[in-house]
Design a protein around this motif. Structure first.
Motif, PDB file in Angstrom:
ATOM      1  N   ALA A 378       0.998  -1.097   0.022  1.00 13.01           N
ATOM      2  CA  ALA A 378      -0.170  -0.020  -0.114  1.00 13.01           C
ATOM      3  C   ALA A 378       0.726   1.124   0.142  1.00 13.01           C
ATOM      4  O   ALA A 378       1.655   1.373   1.080  1.00 13.01           O
ATOM      5  CB  ALA A 378      -0.961   0.061   1.319  1.00 13.01           C
ATOM      6  N   GLY A 379       0.966   1.975  -1.121  1.00 14.78           N
ATOM      7  CA  GLY A 379       1.585   3.240  -1.176  1.00 14.78           C
ATOM      8  C   GLY A 379       1.683   3.741  -2.465  1.00 14.78           C
ATOM      9  O   GLY A 379       0.803   3.679  -3.283  1.00 14.78           O
ATOM     10  N   ASP A 380       2.452   4.845  -2.697  1.00 13.23           N
ATOM     11  CA  ASP A 380       2.513   5.713  -4.039  1.00 13.23           C
ATOM     12  C   ASP A 380       3.580   5.166  -4.826  1.00 13.23           C
ATOM     13  O   ASP A 380       4.290   5.952  -5.223  1.00 13.23           O
ATOM     14  CB  ASP A 380       2.706   7.198  -3.448  1.00 13.23           C
ATOM     15  CG  ASP A 380       1.662   7.684  -2.776  1.00 13.23           C
ATOM     16  OD1 ASP A 380       0.744   6.990  -2.106  1.00 13.23           O
ATOM     17  OD2 ASP A 380       1.521   9.047  -2.397  1.00 13.23           O
ATOM     18  N   LEU A 381       3.366   3.900  -5.179  1.00 11.97           N
ATOM     19  CA  LEU A 381       4.739   3.296  -5.866  1.00 11.97           C
ATOM     20  C   LEU A 381       4.640   3.525  -7.334  1.00 11.97           C
ATOM     21  O   LEU A 381       5.403   3.500  -8.147  1.00 11.97           O
ATOM     22  CB  LEU A 381       4.768   1.777  -5.797  1.00 11.97           C
ATOM     23  CG  LEU A 381       4.770   1.178  -4.307  1.00 11.97           C
ATOM     24  CD1 LEU A 381       5.069  -0.200  -4.320  1.00 11.97           C
ATOM     25  CD2 LEU A 381       5.944   2.117  -3.532  1.00 11.97           C
ATOM     26  N   THR A 382       3.249   4.169  -7.802  1.00 12.92           N
ATOM     27  CA  THR A 382       3.253   4.473  -9.319  1.00 12.92           C
ATOM     28  C   THR A 382       2.857   6.015  -9.269  1.00 12.92           C
ATOM     29  O   THR A 382       3.456   6.794  -9.046  1.00 12.92           O
ATOM     30  CB  THR A 382       2.008   3.590 -10.175  1.00 12.92           C
ATOM     31  OG1 THR A 382       0.727   3.456  -9.390  1.00 12.92           O
ATOM     32  CG2 THR A 382       2.700   2.202 -10.255  1.00 12.92           C
ATOM     33  N   LEU A 383       1.494   6.234  -9.829  1.00 11.63           N
ATOM     34  CA  LEU A 383       1.031   7.561  -9.821  1.00 11.63           C
ATOM     35  C   LEU A 383       0.314   8.042  -8.599  1.00 11.63           C
ATOM     36  O   LEU A 383      -0.034   9.228  -8.509  1.00 11.63           O
ATOM     37  CB  LEU A 383       0.208   7.849 -11.170  1.00 11.63           C
ATOM     38  CG  LEU A 383       1.115   7.876 -12.277  1.00 11.63           C
ATOM     39  CD1 LEU A 383       0.354   8.064 -13.611  1.00 11.63           C
ATOM     40  CD2 LEU A 383       2.150   8.933 -12.298  1.00 11.63           C
ATOM     41  N   TYR A 384      -0.410   7.222  -7.931  1.00  7.62           N
ATOM     42  CA  TYR A 384      -1.246   7.545  -6.688  1.00  7.62           C
ATOM     43  C   TYR A 384      -1.237   6.411  -5.897  1.00  7.62           C
ATOM     44  O   TYR A 384      -1.079   5.248  -6.082  1.00  7.62           O
ATOM     45  CB  TYR A 384      -2.546   8.301  -7.234  1.00  7.62           C
ATOM     46  CG  TYR A 384      -3.295   7.313  -8.235  1.00  7.62           C
ATOM     47  CD1 TYR A 384      -3.284   7.662  -9.494  1.00  7.62           C
ATOM     48  CD2 TYR A 384      -3.752   5.881  -8.122  1.00  7.62           C
ATOM     49  CE1 TYR A 384      -3.944   6.750 -10.455  1.00  7.62           C
ATOM     50  CE2 TYR A 384      -4.523   5.352  -8.773  1.00  7.62           C
ATOM     51  CZ  TYR A 384      -4.557   5.558 -10.182  1.00  7.62           C
ATOM     52  OH  TYR A 384      -5.091   4.612 -11.068  1.00  7.62           O
ATOM     53  N   ARG A 385      -1.854   6.652  -4.797  1.00 10.41           N
ATOM     54  CA  ARG A 385      -1.685   5.943  -3.508  1.00 10.41           C
ATOM     55  C   ARG A 385      -2.672   4.683  -3.998  1.00 10.41           C
ATOM     56  O   ARG A 385      -3.978   5.136  -4.060  1.00 10.41           O
ATOM     57  CB  ARG A 385      -2.220   6.508  -2.240  1.00 10.41           C
ATOM     58  CG  ARG A 385      -2.215   5.782  -1.157  1.00 10.41           C
ATOM     59  CD  ARG A 385      -2.726   6.545   0.245  1.00 10.41           C
ATOM     60  NE  ARG A 385      -1.622   7.521   0.369  1.00 10.41           N
ATOM     61  CZ  ARG A 385      -1.843   8.531   1.122  1.00 10.41           C
ATOM     62  NH1 ARG A 385      -3.019   8.956   1.505  1.00 10.41           N
ATOM     63  NH2 ARG A 385      -0.793   9.673   1.173  1.00 10.41           N
ATOM     64  N   ALA A 386      -2.394   3.651  -3.800  1.00 10.20           N
ATOM     65  CA  ALA A 386      -3.176   2.373  -4.032  1.00 10.20           C
ATOM     66  C   ALA A 386      -2.348   1.002  -3.675  1.00 10.20           C
ATOM     67  O   ALA A 386      -1.364   0.941  -3.003  1.00 10.20           O
ATOM     68  CB  ALA A 386      -3.485   2.373  -5.514  1.00 10.20           C
ATOM     69  N   LEU A 387      -2.963  -0.137  -4.164  1.00 10.63           N
ATOM     70  CA  LEU A 387      -2.343  -1.184  -3.866  1.00 10.63           C
ATOM     71  C   LEU A 387      -1.440  -1.697  -5.106  1.00 10.63           C
ATOM     72  O   LEU A 387      -2.054  -1.474  -6.199  1.00 10.63           O
ATOM     73  CB  LEU A 387      -3.355  -2.295  -3.549  1.00 10.63           C
ATOM     74  CG  LEU A 387      -4.126  -2.296  -2.323  1.00 10.63           C
ATOM     75  CD1 LEU A 387      -5.152  -3.202  -2.027  1.00 10.63           C
ATOM     76  CD2 LEU A 387      -3.259  -2.336  -1.005  1.00 10.63           C
ATOM     77  N   HIS A 388      -0.298  -2.208  -4.829  1.00  7.56           N
ATOM     78  CA  HIS A 388       0.738  -2.568  -5.785  1.00  7.56           C
ATOM     79  C   HIS A 388       1.183  -4.136  -5.754  1.00  7.56           C
ATOM     80  O   HIS A 388       1.313  -4.380  -4.427  1.00  7.56           O
ATOM     81  CB  HIS A 388       1.734  -1.659  -5.980  1.00  7.56           C
ATOM     82  CG  HIS A 388       1.436  -0.213  -6.205  1.00  7.56           C
ATOM     83  ND1 HIS A 388       0.711   0.728  -5.299  1.00  7.56           N
ATOM     84  CD2 HIS A 388       1.119   0.525  -7.451  1.00  7.56           C
ATOM     85  CE1 HIS A 388       0.406   1.853  -5.749  1.00  7.56           C
ATOM     86  NE2 HIS A 388       0.905   1.720  -7.062  1.00  7.56           N
TER      87      HIS A 388
END
Length: 691
Positions: A378-388
């Motif tokens: 859970a974090g901002d690993l792409t463009l916005y905060r979400a699950l990755h």
């Protein structure tokens, strides 16, 4: 919405087939039914592939209510992308246009409904043909099922995982904030509930099947990060006191509470059970002033502790340890200044470790998939905060769950996470006598205000369109101008050039950051030459460009003098954040919340300003420093003016740069308007079994 041409009974595009009559989307990992809104949006895009559809047009033709705004459309587009496994940075399906529209870019085949003339009467078909068709249908159905099951078992990629989240729903209906959910061995969920306006909280255990809840502990202090034991008999958690942290356990039979140890009051720290439930890993106190808090293992049978890690203070505290399902690897985070690097170490020896991210990112929690082959973050690993989804050696893959702050995965493939919705606004006070008024209001997050040199405009960032981008607000007429920036990047930290005719902006470009200059009369962002990749937070002064160089959470301050093609150190090291004027630089150094002040000509500290704030609520305008300390705003003239408390009924409480000062005593600050955190659960987020 009118149908265009012959009505389609299905659409085919790349790996997908969509059947509007059933709202059924069929892809490599199976099928799902879209909710009505996404159905209307997808059909509208599919009806005109290749056409640029303006945001206003989509809102008019897709939504049934008139009070919809741009950000509702942005959220719907992001949700649709999550379902399809699309990436806004490298889209395969929906392209975002810089001038405010969207375009469907994948090839589309329309399967039209047959006319009566095309249909053969049932009675004229030969019996053998009917039987053969039935047999082939059964065989094809079995083959399709086998392929679908194999795909789910072996190759469940981001698109398949996104489809698994389609059935997500709130786990609780309580209006309070809900944090840090973890499954116990019986499939129940332990989590913490609080009001958000104080530290009081309670530990709750809920059964997702019946929604029956049991409150295990109510406390006036903040309880966080519950971790159910492997035998399901107790729950370990952290309890935050004023300036301290304690590790506790709660027995489920009689709710007996046991104090286990003291822990470091680092953010997002929590315990993890190891050695079959006989020991706990948690964040202990720092070894000394040169080190940050590290991981410690507590042997409950012997009452003994063993230090696992001793991170340097520049790396940040080690928090949030999670043990892999096969108990051979431990993943933990080094956290500092709101960003994390994830590390994977061999367990229990802890002899080697591997960084899982290319650089530190805003990340909040992680969990192993049941097979242990990947992490959900859970974090901002792409463009916005979400699950990755994160696998060693691979780039993070967006799954969905926008706004996720935590994540846990059960052995049966269920997922539970805390989903946050932040609303922060930028407030303006023109002078000490003027009232506060909000600018650029939306129900998303606005932050990082910066006054232009003449005080007539404010640049700020907003995530109203999905990822962070930059707006310019003209204070004379209130007009808000979105800048035409590449939507594949995250844009932040805008600062004005000395003449006020351009902005210097930091862009997150996939794995790196880069500085851009954006002339306001040109509408084109251009990379700044002679500045290395990963430069951050650029400020253009009369005779130089300054910025943070290097990597990590503590960086050297660099400068590129006018006319030079080679950047050089400015003589100030270990900087976490800074502000600058033509004569002065103010910065916060690694390991301290105080502000240091120096002249550019001789960059040695000439003054230190006391502050208890560890964020970025400070600014400098000319020779005046304004900052936050102990919940109040202060102002001081440099070099030796006496600090003066600013009378204000507002103080900044947003994340990131949250305070700006302009001419004639004008102030702009960021305050959190509303915050909602709800638990979401998806019973089929992952296929069970090995993958």
């Amino acid at each position: 919405m009118d149908d265009r041409g012959t009505p389609a009974i299905a659409y085919r595009f790349l790996d997908w087939r969509y059947e509007p009559a059933l709202r059924r989307l069929v892809g490599p990992a199976g099928e799902a039914r879209l909710k009505p809104l996404l159905d209307r949006l997808l059909r509208r895009l599919l009806d005109e592939p290749g056409a640029v559809l303006a945001r206003e047009r989509l809102i008019d033709e897709v939504w049934t209510r008139r009070e919809v705004n741009d950000e509702v459309l942005s959220r719907a587009i992001a949700e649709l992308r999550g379902v399809l496994g699309d990436d806004a940075r490298a889209p395969r399906y929906v392209e975002t246009l810089s001038k405010g529209g969207y375009r469907w870019i994948a090839p589309v085949d329309r399967i039209a409904a047959p006319s009566p003339a095309d249909a053969s009467p049932q009675g004229t078909r030969a019996p053998w043909r009917i039987a053969a068709t039935a047999v082939l249908a059964v065989v094809a159905g079995l083959a399709a099922f086998a392929g679908w099951w194999h795909a789910r078992e072996r190759v469940a990629g981001p698109a398949a995982l996104a489809m698994g989240l389609l059935g997500a729903h709130p786990l609780a209906s309580d209006p309070r904030l809900e944090y840090d959910a973890r499954f116990d061995p019986a499939g129940r969920v332990a989590y913490v509930r609080g009001t958000g306006d104080g530290d009081a909280s309670e530990l709750v255990l809920v059964d997702p099947k019946t929604l029956a809840e049991r409150v295990l502990w109510q406390d006036d202090h903040a309880l966080r990060r519950p971790a159910p034991s492997p035998d399901g008999r107790e729950i370990a958690l952290t309890r935050y006191l004023d300036g301290g942290c304690e590790l506790w356990s709660v027995a489920l039979v009689d709710l007996q509470r046991t104090h286990l140890a003291e822990c470091a009051p680092a953010p997002q720290t929590g315990p993890e059970w190891v050695e079959g439930g006989e020991a706990l890993v948690f964040t202990g106190s720092a070894a000394d002033a040169a080190h940050a808090p590290g991981l410690v293992v507590l042997d409950r049978r012997r009452g003994m502790r063993r230090v696992l890690t001793t991170p340097d203070i520049a790396e940040g505290a080690h928090v949030d340890a999670r043990l892999s399902p096969d108990r051979t690897r431990l993943v933990y985070a080094s956290r500092h200044a709101g960003e994390e690097q994830l590390w994977q170490a061999d367990w229990p020896a802890m002899r080697t470790r591997t960084a899982l991210l290319d650089r530190s990112e805003p990340a909040y929690a992680h969990a192993f998939e049941p097979a242990g082959n990947a992490l959900w973050v859970a974090g901002d690993l792409t463009l916005y905060r979400a699950l990755h989804r994160l696998r060693a050696g691979h780039r993070p893959e967006l799954i969905g769950g926008r706004g996720a702050l935590s994540i846990d995965l059960a052995p049966n493939g269920a997922a539970v996470w805390a989903e946050a919705n932040y609303d922060a606004d930028v407030w303006l006070r023109a002078n000490a006598q003027a009232p506060w008024r909000v600018i650029a209001r939306s129900n998303r997050y606005e932050s990082q205000p910066e006054f232009s040199p003449d005080g007539t405009r404010i640049a700020l960032i907003s995530n109203r369109s999905g990822a962070e981008s930059v707006l310019v607000v003209d204070l004379r007429d209130g007009k808000v101008r979105p800048l035409a920036l590449d939507p594949a990047f995250r844009w932040l930290r805008p600062t004005w050039t000395p003449r006020g005719d351009a902005l210097v902006i930091t862009a997150y470009e996939d794995r790196h950051t880069r500085l851009y200059r954006y002339p306001l009369d040109g509408d084109v962002a251009t990379p700044i030459a002679h500045v290395e990749t990963d430069a951050f937070l650029g400020v253009e002064l009369a005779d130089r460009l300054v910025y943070l160089g290097g990597h990590g959470n503590s960086r050297p301050l660099m400068q590129l003098r006018a006319g030079s093609t080679v950047a050089e150190p400015a003589g100030i090291e270990a900087v976490t954040t800074y502000r600058a004027s033509n004569d002065w630089v103010v910065w916060r150094a690694q390991g301290s919340t105080d502000l240091h002040v120096a002249r550019w000509l001789t960059p040695t500290i000439v003054r230190t300003l006391a502050s208890d704030d560890d964020g970025e609520a400070f600014t400098i305008t000319g020779d005046v420093v304004t900052w936050l300390d102990h919940g109040a705003l202060w102002r001081a003239n440099l070099p030796d003016g006496t600090p003066v408390k600013i009378a204000s009924d507002r103080v900044p409480d947003g994340n990131g740069p949250s305070l700006a000062a302009g001419k004639d005593g004008a102030l702009a600050l960021v305050t959190l308007t509303s915050l909602g955190i709800d638990l979401m659960i998806a019973e089929a987020a992952l296929p069970p079994g090995p993958r």
